[in-house]
Design a protein around this motif. Structure first.
Motif, PDB file in Angstrom:
ATOM      1  N   ASN A 152       0.826  -1.211   0.000  1.00  0.00           N
ATOM      2  CA  ASN A 152       0.000   0.000   0.000  1.00  0.00           C
ATOM      3  C   ASN A 152       0.862   1.263   0.000  1.00  0.00           C
ATOM      4  O   ASN A 152       0.506   2.265  -0.617  1.00  0.00           O
ATOM      5  CB  ASN A 152      -0.933   0.012   1.206  1.00  0.00           C
ATOM      6  CG  ASN A 152      -2.145  -0.874   1.008  1.00  0.00           C
ATOM      7  OD1 ASN A 152      -2.531  -1.175  -0.130  1.00  0.00           O
ATOM      8  ND2 ASN A 152      -2.754  -1.325   2.094  1.00  0.00           N
TER       9      ASN A 152
ATOM     10  N   PRO B  80      -0.734   7.801  -5.620  1.00  0.00           N
ATOM     11  CA  PRO B  80      -0.802   6.791  -6.681  1.00  0.00           C
ATOM     12  C   PRO B  80      -0.211   7.316  -7.992  1.00  0.00           C
ATOM     13  O   PRO B  80      -0.383   8.487  -8.329  1.00  0.00           O
ATOM     14  CB  PRO B  80      -2.305   6.545  -6.820  1.00  0.00           C
ATOM     15  CG  PRO B  80      -2.884   6.926  -5.510  1.00  0.00           C
ATOM     16  CD  PRO B  80      -2.041   8.069  -5.018  1.00  0.00           C
TER      17      PRO B  80
ATOM     18  N   ALA C 214       2.292   1.650  -3.404  1.00  0.00           N
ATOM     19  CA  ALA C 214       1.252   2.090  -4.334  1.00  0.00           C
ATOM     20  C   ALA C 214       0.921   3.569  -4.159  1.00  0.00           C
ATOM     21  O   ALA C 214       0.261   4.161  -5.002  1.00  0.00           O
ATOM     22  CB  ALA C 214      -0.014   1.256  -4.138  1.00  0.00           C
TER      23      ALA C 214
ATOM     24  N   ASP D 221     -10.464   3.735  -2.858  1.00  0.00           N
ATOM     25  CA  ASP D 221      -9.041   3.524  -3.122  1.00  0.00           C
ATOM     26  C   ASP D 221      -8.805   3.108  -4.569  1.00  0.00           C
ATOM     27  O   ASP D 221      -7.842   3.545  -5.199  1.00  0.00           O
ATOM     28  CB  ASP D 221      -8.482   2.440  -2.188  1.00  0.00           C
ATOM     29  CG  ASP D 221      -8.194   2.992  -0.794  1.00  0.00           C
ATOM     30  OD1 ASP D 221      -8.190   4.232  -0.640  1.00  0.00           O
ATOM     31  OD2 ASP D 221      -7.974   2.187   0.126  1.00  0.00           O
TER      32      ASP D 221
ATOM     33  N   TYR E 190      -2.256  -1.732  -9.616  1.00  0.00           N
ATOM     34  CA  TYR E 190      -2.316  -2.410  -8.324  1.00  0.00           C
ATOM     35  C   TYR E 190      -3.522  -3.338  -8.310  1.00  0.00           C
ATOM     36  O   TYR E 190      -4.655  -2.900  -8.437  1.00  0.00           O
ATOM     37  CB  TYR E 190      -2.428  -1.356  -7.218  1.00  0.00           C
ATOM     38  CG  TYR E 190      -2.313  -1.875  -5.793  1.00  0.00           C
ATOM     39  CD1 TYR E 190      -2.018  -3.206  -5.505  1.00  0.00           C
ATOM     40  CD2 TYR E 190      -2.488  -1.016  -4.716  1.00  0.00           C
ATOM     41  CE1 TYR E 190      -1.907  -3.647  -4.201  1.00  0.00           C
ATOM     42  CE2 TYR E 190      -2.372  -1.452  -3.402  1.00  0.00           C
ATOM     43  CZ  TYR E 190      -2.095  -2.779  -3.154  1.00  0.00           C
ATOM     44  OH  TYR E 190      -1.984  -3.212  -1.867  1.00  0.00           O
TER      45      TYR E 190
ATOM     46  N   LEU F  48      -6.352   4.865  -7.181  1.00  0.00           N
ATOM     47  CA  LEU F  48      -5.264   4.155  -7.874  1.00  0.00           C
ATOM     48  C   LEU F  48      -5.325   4.356  -9.380  1.00  0.00           C
ATOM     49  O   LEU F  48      -4.316   4.300 -10.062  1.00  0.00           O
ATOM     50  CB  LEU F  48      -5.320   2.657  -7.559  1.00  0.00           C
ATOM     51  CG  LEU F  48      -4.825   2.274  -6.164  1.00  0.00           C
ATOM     52  CD1 LEU F  48      -5.227   0.845  -5.838  1.00  0.00           C
ATOM     53  CD2 LEU F  48      -3.303   2.428  -6.086  1.00  0.00           C
TER      54      LEU F  48
ATOM     55  N   LEU G   2      -0.901   4.677  -1.625  1.00  0.00           N
ATOM     56  CA  LEU G   2      -2.197   4.802  -0.956  1.00  0.00           C
ATOM     57  C   LEU G   2      -2.032   5.214   0.494  1.00  0.00           C
ATOM     58  O   LEU G   2      -2.924   5.794   1.092  1.00  0.00           O
ATOM     59  CB  LEU G   2      -2.935   3.456  -0.983  1.00  0.00           C
ATOM     60  CG  LEU G   2      -3.728   3.098  -2.219  1.00  0.00           C
ATOM     61  CD1 LEU G   2      -4.408   1.750  -2.022  1.00  0.00           C
ATOM     62  CD2 LEU G   2      -4.774   4.162  -2.527  1.00  0.00           C
TER      63      LEU G   2
END
Lengths: 263, 296
Positions: A52, A75, A55, B188, A81, B192, A57
């Motif tokens: 995470n 990100p 990534a 999320d 991901y 992303l 996040l």
């Protein structure tokens, strides 16, 4: 080869019930461009947290992750991901889910449709475009998620136990498909699993993590490619690697259990 | 031999079997069952009406219970006392009630949605206002009617406000709930993909909350009608609620029943609209239910 991901002195704690739980402590790791690196370790060793953070996040408490030399602050579009849990939008069909990342990038509808169709075909979901996620089986959901991740042609893939919830046969099938997709695109992959066999089948390198993300073993996997997820396990090198890494994994399990007792 | 061809196995398709004898039998059984139910319903209605008509004046006191023919006569009188025809008692009063219900629904839904989304997206704001909202919501809305009469008189605006207040809380609370229960994993996922706050709101939060908003709407539509009717019975010169009230005051039982009949028709119409909304959205609402069951 150049480094694509450089993890430098990463630490991360969580606060739960007024207690600080150190999940990662000064973790360092380098991922070479174009390589398939597998992080293996028991649940609770901080592998998902690390992914995470990579990534973008989750911000680390200290330390930095560099992506091609640039510190990560959120990100990044060139990184895909695939999370453990399916995160397809339940109100969108397979087709519209796969189109979604392209939609956010502002790509025209006709181009979106064309590219989504291409990747839906690639993951073997042709004919299921109009179905909603709740109408799909577990394996098909994974395929759809895979297509959604790949449709933007990411140069680096992060995968968190992507096949963990599938039955053994389906897992092998999808591992093979991942290998064949990867052999075409040769993206850099950071793959997290607790399944040692999966780690050896897929990886160029297997890193076993212990508590706090401490590295217990870091082995290159010199098995020839292309690999076949089912038959490769019968090679003597596979058995040797498995035995060596197994000891490291057991060590890691002990560490995690001891930490859990202390908590 | 390439790995792709060797190992790509297509996901198995569900097998659909054509109409076999067994399927046809099951269909026929279902059809018979349907006819039995419809037939019984018809028989029940006719039976009750006949009993009502013939028992009226003997076993039943017609000044309290009226009878079907008297109700029919009253309905026809109320439909034909207008010049032009659309100014007849029944049509004018129905139009007034419908107007109040729909306006109340509109303002209640609009304000409920707006504040529901605002508070859902700003949790601190929600936490500040929470006890006050709960306190306001726990007041029976009818108790507010005298206040609205004081402020707005007994014309249409008073009824619209009472209906809107009732609807507001239903929509507001459901919207708030929907926005707050958005799956963080989906948020999320959009982040992303490089999505901004705007994408998160329009591509995750709005569609995700829709199911909950529709549940609120489902309950709110009949409540808008209840709000309007109750307001009319408290103070009005027009509307179906007024018609019921004034018929009662002049001991006109047939009038009460005729007005109730119209009220039932309006409620049935509104219910049909609710069912239409349900059918349009049931496709992915099933998916929402499944995915939220997954998490638990």
């Amino acid at each position: 080869m150049s480094t694509v991901i450089h993890i430098e002195q990463i630490s991360k704690s969580f606060i739960r019930n007024d207690r600080e739980i150190v999940v990662l402590h000064n973790v360092n790791l380098e991922i070479e461009s174009g390589s398939f690196v597998v992080l293996a370790g028991p649940s609770g060793c901080g592998k998902t947290t690390l992914l995470n953070i990579v990534a973008g996040l989750l911000p680390p408490d200290s330390g930095t992750v560099y992506y091609k030399g640039v510190p990560i602050s959120g990100p990044r579009l060139e990184v895909g991901y695939l999370t453990q849990k399916d995160t397809l939008m339940p109100w969108r069909t397979v087709e519209r889910n796969v189109e979604m990342p392209l939609e956010i990038r502002g790509i025209a509808a006709s181009e979106r449709r064309r590219r989504a169709a291409e990747f839906i075909r690639l993951v073997g979901l042709e004919g299921f475009e109009k179905l909603y996620p709740h109408e799909l089986s577990g394996g098909m959901l994974r395929r759809a998620s895979l297509a959604r991740m790949l449709v933007t042609l990411p140069e680096t893939l992060l995968m968190d136990e992507p096949f963990g919830a599938l039955d053994a046969q389906l897992r092998l099938e999808l591992q093979n498909e991942l290998l064949s997709l990867w052999s075409r695109q040769r993206s850099s992959v950071l793959f997290v699993t607790h399944d040692l066999e999966e780690a050896i089948i897929l990886g160029d390198r297997v890193v076993v993590l212990g508590t706090g993300g401490h590295i217990i073993a870091d082995e290159p996997i010199a098995l020839p490619r292309p690999r076949d997820a089912f038959h490769i396990r019968f090679r003597p090198e596979f058995t040797n690697l498995h035995r060596r890494l197994w000891d490291a994994l057991m060590e890691s399990r002990l560490q995690v259990q001891r930490q859990e007792v202390r908590l | 031999m390439s790995l792709v061809n060797q190992f790509r196995s297509e996901p198995s398709r569900p097998v659909l079997v054509g109409p076999s004898a067994l399927v046809r039998q099951a269909q026929q059984r279902k059809q018979r069952q349907q006819w039995l139910i419809y037939g019984s319903r018809l028989l029940l209605v006719v039976g009750v009406l006949l009993f009502w008509q013939f028992a009226s004046g003997t076993i039943l006191d017609s000044s309290f219970l009226s009878n079907p023919l008297a109700i029919l006569r009253q309905t026809i009188t109320w439909l034909s006392d207008g010049d032009p025809w659309y100014e007849s008692t029944l049509i004018i009063n129905t139009a007034v009630t419908l107007e109040e219900t729909l306006l109340g629904l509109f303002f209640g839904v609009a304000s409920g949605l707006l504040l529901g989304f605002l508070f859902g997206l700003q949790p601190t704001l929600e936490r500040i206002f929470n006890p006050f909202i709960i306190a306001l919501n726990s007041i029976p809305k009818i108790a507010l009617a005298p206040l609205f009469i004081l402020w707005l008189g007994i014309e249409i605006p008073m009824k619209v406000v009472l209906a809107a207040v009732t609807v507001f809380f239903l929509i507001f609370l459901n919207t708030l709930n929907g926005v707050r229960n958005v799956d963080q994993h989906l948020v999320d996922a959009v982040r992303l993909m490089g999505g901004r706050q705007r994408d998160v709101i329009f591509k995750v939060i709005l569609p995700s909350a829709t199911g909950s908003v529709l549940t609120g709407l489902h309950v709110a539509i009949p409540y808008a009608l209840i709000g309007a009717i109750v307001a009319e019975q408290i103070g009005a010169n027009h509307g179906i609620g007024y018609l019921i009230q004034s018929s009662g005051e002049s001991f006109n039982a047939a009038g009460i029943f005729a007005a109730l009949l119209v009220l039932t028709l309006i409620a049935g119409l509104l219910n049909a609209i609710v069912n239409l909304i349900d059918r349009k959205t049931s496709h992915w609402k099933a998916g929402l239910k499944l995915s939220s069951a997954d998490q638990s």
